[in-house]
Each structure stands twice: as C-alpha cells, then as structure tokens.
Design a protein around this motif. Structure first.
Motif, PDB file in Angstrom:
ATOM      1  N   ASP A  48      -0.210  -5.855  -7.335  1.00 33.23           N
ATOM      2  CA  ASP A  48       0.979  -5.060  -7.030  1.00 33.23           C
ATOM      3  C   ASP A  48       0.563  -3.747  -6.382  1.00 33.23           C
ATOM      4  O   ASP A  48       0.033  -2.853  -7.036  1.00 33.23           O
ATOM      5  CB  ASP A  48       1.756  -4.812  -8.323  1.00 33.23           C
ATOM      6  CG  ASP A  48       2.980  -3.947  -8.112  1.00 33.23           C
ATOM      7  OD1 ASP A  48       3.360  -3.691  -6.953  1.00 33.23           O
ATOM      8  OD2 ASP A  48       3.568  -3.521  -9.127  1.00 33.23           O
ATOM      9  N   THR A  50       2.798  -1.818  -4.663  1.00 33.53           N
ATOM     10  CA  THR A  50       4.029  -1.128  -4.284  1.00 33.53           C
ATOM     11  C   THR A  50       3.920   0.388  -4.397  1.00 33.53           C
ATOM     12  O   THR A  50       4.657   1.106  -3.721  1.00 33.53           O
ATOM     13  CB  THR A  50       5.239  -1.621  -5.116  1.00 33.53           C
ATOM     14  OG1 THR A  50       4.944  -1.507  -6.498  1.00 33.53           O
ATOM     15  CG2 THR A  50       5.572  -3.064  -4.774  1.00 33.53           C
ATOM     16  N   VAL A  80       1.730  -7.965  -3.422  1.00 34.95           N
ATOM     17  CA  VAL A  80       3.019  -7.299  -3.281  1.00 34.95           C
ATOM     18  C   VAL A  80       2.773  -5.917  -2.681  1.00 34.95           C
ATOM     19  O   VAL A  80       1.972  -5.148  -3.211  1.00 34.95           O
ATOM     20  CB  VAL A  80       3.727  -7.149  -4.651  1.00 34.95           C
ATOM     21  CG1 VAL A  80       5.088  -6.498  -4.484  1.00 34.95           C
ATOM     22  CG2 VAL A  80       3.830  -8.491  -5.359  1.00 34.95           C
ATOM     23  N   GLY A  82       5.122  -2.759  -0.579  1.00 37.07           N
ATOM     24  CA  GLY A  82       6.403  -2.327  -0.037  1.00 37.07           C
ATOM     25  C   GLY A  82       6.276  -1.350   1.113  1.00 37.07           C
ATOM     26  O   GLY A  82       7.039  -1.403   2.067  1.00 37.07           O
ATOM     27  N   GLU A  84       5.434   0.365   4.457  1.00 42.27           N
ATOM     28  CA  GLU A  84       5.183  -0.222   5.778  1.00 42.27           C
ATOM     29  C   GLU A  84       3.736  -0.022   6.234  1.00 42.27           C
ATOM     30  O   GLU A  84       3.153  -0.917   6.840  1.00 42.27           O
ATOM     31  CB  GLU A  84       6.155   0.345   6.816  1.00 42.27           C
ATOM     32  CG  GLU A  84       7.573  -0.168   6.641  1.00 42.27           C
ATOM     33  CD  GLU A  84       7.678  -1.693   6.625  1.00 42.27           C
ATOM     34  OE1 GLU A  84       7.020  -2.369   7.443  1.00 42.27           O
ATOM     35  OE2 GLU A  84       8.415  -2.218   5.772  1.00 42.27           O
ATOM     36  N   ARG A  87       1.626  -2.569   4.359  1.00 46.31           N
ATOM     37  CA  ARG A  87       1.921  -3.911   4.870  1.00 46.31           C
ATOM     38  C   ARG A  87       1.295  -4.119   6.242  1.00 46.31           C
ATOM     39  O   ARG A  87       0.714  -5.158   6.524  1.00 46.31           O
ATOM     40  CB  ARG A  87       3.425  -4.155   4.938  1.00 46.31           C
ATOM     41  CG  ARG A  87       4.093  -4.212   3.575  1.00 46.31           C
ATOM     42  CD  ARG A  87       5.590  -4.455   3.706  1.00 46.31           C
ATOM     43  NE  ARG A  87       5.858  -5.768   4.261  1.00 46.31           N
ATOM     44  CZ  ARG A  87       5.854  -6.899   3.567  1.00 46.31           C
ATOM     45  NH1 ARG A  87       5.598  -6.872   2.268  1.00 46.31           N
ATOM     46  NH2 ARG A  87       6.118  -8.054   4.147  1.00 46.31           N
ATOM     47  N   GLU A  91      -1.395  -6.938   7.207  1.00 44.00           N
ATOM     48  CA  GLU A  91      -1.064  -7.934   8.219  1.00 44.00           C
ATOM     49  C   GLU A  91      -2.010  -7.879   9.410  1.00 44.00           C
ATOM     50  O   GLU A  91      -2.454  -8.910   9.908  1.00 44.00           O
ATOM     51  CB  GLU A  91       0.391  -7.764   8.658  1.00 44.00           C
ATOM     52  CG  GLU A  91       1.369  -8.161   7.562  1.00 44.00           C
ATOM     53  CD  GLU A  91       2.808  -7.757   7.835  1.00 44.00           C
ATOM     54  OE1 GLU A  91       3.065  -6.974   8.777  1.00 44.00           O
ATOM     55  OE2 GLU A  91       3.682  -8.214   7.078  1.00 44.00           O
ATOM     56  N   HIS A 102       4.492 -10.251  -0.390  1.00 44.46           N
ATOM     57  CA  HIS A 102       5.818  -9.988  -0.943  1.00 44.46           C
ATOM     58  C   HIS A 102       6.134  -8.501  -0.846  1.00 44.46           C
ATOM     59  O   HIS A 102       5.234  -7.664  -0.896  1.00 44.46           O
ATOM     60  CB  HIS A 102       5.872 -10.427  -2.411  1.00 44.46           C
ATOM     61  CG  HIS A 102       5.437 -11.845  -2.615  1.00 44.46           C
ATOM     62  ND1 HIS A 102       6.274 -12.916  -2.421  1.00 44.46           N
ATOM     63  CD2 HIS A 102       4.240 -12.364  -2.977  1.00 44.46           C
ATOM     64  CE1 HIS A 102       5.616 -14.035  -2.658  1.00 44.46           C
ATOM     65  NE2 HIS A 102       4.379 -13.727  -3.002  1.00 44.46           N
ATOM     66  N   ARG A 103       7.430  -8.170  -0.769  1.00 45.00           N
ATOM     67  CA  ARG A 103       7.860  -6.770  -0.708  1.00 45.00           C
ATOM     68  C   ARG A 103       8.084  -6.161  -2.087  1.00 45.00           C
ATOM     69  O   ARG A 103       7.935  -4.969  -2.272  1.00 45.00           O
ATOM     70  CB  ARG A 103       9.145  -6.628   0.093  1.00 45.00           C
ATOM     71  CG  ARG A 103       8.917  -6.739   1.570  1.00 45.00           C
ATOM     72  CD  ARG A 103      10.120  -6.210   2.340  1.00 45.00           C
ATOM     73  NE  ARG A 103       9.866  -6.324   3.755  1.00 45.00           N
ATOM     74  CZ  ARG A 103       9.230  -5.411   4.466  1.00 45.00           C
ATOM     75  NH1 ARG A 103       8.816  -4.316   3.902  1.00 45.00           N
ATOM     76  NH2 ARG A 103       9.022  -5.589   5.753  1.00 45.00           N
ATOM     77  N   GLU A 104       8.500  -6.988  -3.044  1.00 39.80           N
ATOM     78  CA  GLU A 104       8.825  -6.485  -4.379  1.00 39.80           C
ATOM     79  C   GLU A 104       8.230  -7.389  -5.445  1.00 39.80           C
ATOM     80  O   GLU A 104       8.152  -8.603  -5.264  1.00 39.80           O
ATOM     81  CB  GLU A 104      10.346  -6.410  -4.564  1.00 39.80           C
ATOM     82  CG  GLU A 104      11.006  -5.433  -3.621  1.00 39.80           C
ATOM     83  CD  GLU A 104      12.508  -5.351  -3.826  1.00 39.80           C
ATOM     84  OE1 GLU A 104      12.997  -5.847  -4.864  1.00 39.80           O
ATOM     85  OE2 GLU A 104      13.179  -4.789  -2.950  1.00 39.80           O
ATOM     86  N   GLU A 107      10.120 -10.501  -6.532  1.00 38.62           N
ATOM     87  CA  GLU A 107      10.039 -11.708  -5.709  1.00 38.62           C
ATOM     88  C   GLU A 107       9.040 -12.700  -6.295  1.00 38.62           C
ATOM     89  O   GLU A 107       9.200 -13.905  -6.148  1.00 38.62           O
ATOM     90  CB  GLU A 107       9.600 -11.371  -4.284  1.00 38.62           C
ATOM     91  CG  GLU A 107      10.602 -10.632  -3.463  1.00 38.62           C
ATOM     92  CD  GLU A 107      10.031 -10.266  -2.103  1.00 38.62           C
ATOM     93  OE1 GLU A 107       9.162 -10.994  -1.586  1.00 38.62           O
ATOM     94  OE2 GLU A 107      10.453  -9.234  -1.552  1.00 38.62           O
TER      95      GLU A 107
END
Length: 120
Positions: A48, A50, A80, A82, A84, A87, A91, A102-104, A107
């Motif tokens: 996680d 986030t 996970v 969140g 940007e 991410r 990516e 995953h964003r959250e 999920e």
C-alpha cells in the motif's frame, strides 16, 4: 520526509503500508517488511503506497523485486498507489508488465478480506 512502514494481517493477506518518501535511502525498510510478510505465507501481499509522496527507481525495485518469491509461494502481489507522481513512476518503469496497479486499498481488500486469495 522519512519513510514510515506498517505491517498487518487482513484476512488471508498481509498488508505492508508505506508513508513518506520511498527512495534509495529508505527502500530497504520496505523490502524488509515485505520479507517479514512472506514469512507468514499469506495468500496475497498488498503493498500500500497510498501515503507515499515520492518514489524513485530504488523504491520501484523495493516494491517489485520479490514478485518471483511471491509467485513461488503461490501467493499474489497487489500494489496500491493513489498519487499521480507515484503511479507515473511505477508505470513508466516498465516493471508493472502483467502487474495490476490499484488506486485504493479497498479495490484489493473489498468487503471480504478473507476472499482476497480468489481475487485477480
């Protein structure tokens, strides 16, 4: 900002949470937490991110370099993130090939954390 790492069992999963900056100076702490999670032989390891505000290539490697061990244990890895920036780095690294992002946390865990092992 320093990195804070937390670990907890949720159903059949082990959640490793990080908060702060995940870089070359702090990546070892996350990697060690994932290794401790693997000692529990969970159905899934959830990383996680986030609350991570910055990640570099060392942080990406810390998140993903235990994938082969996780697969060998017949477990799953879920990431996970969140923010940007986090991410985008994950990516753009190209290391997420075939790895869902995953964003959250909800999920992944959903309403039934014990059913996580059956999740994709």
């Amino acid at each position: 900002m320093a990195l804070r790492v937390g670990e907890r069992a949720v159903g059949t999963a082990w959640v490793v949470s990080a908060a702060g900056e995940l870089d070359g100076a702090t990546a070892g702490r996350l990697r060690a937490a994932v290794d401790r999670a693997l000692d529990a032989l969970p159905a899934a390891v959830v990383v996680d991110l986030t609350a991570v505000t910055f990640i570099d290539s060392a942080g990406v490697r810390a998140v993903l370099d235990r994938r082969s061990v996780i697969r060998a244990l017949d477990s799953r890895l879920h990431v996970v993130a969140g923010a940007e920036q986090v991410r985008a780095v994950l990516e753009l690294s190209g290391l997420l090939e075939g790895q869902p992002l995953h964003r959250e946390l909800s999920e992944v865990l959903g309403a039934d954390p014990a059913g996580l092992a059956a999740a994709g």
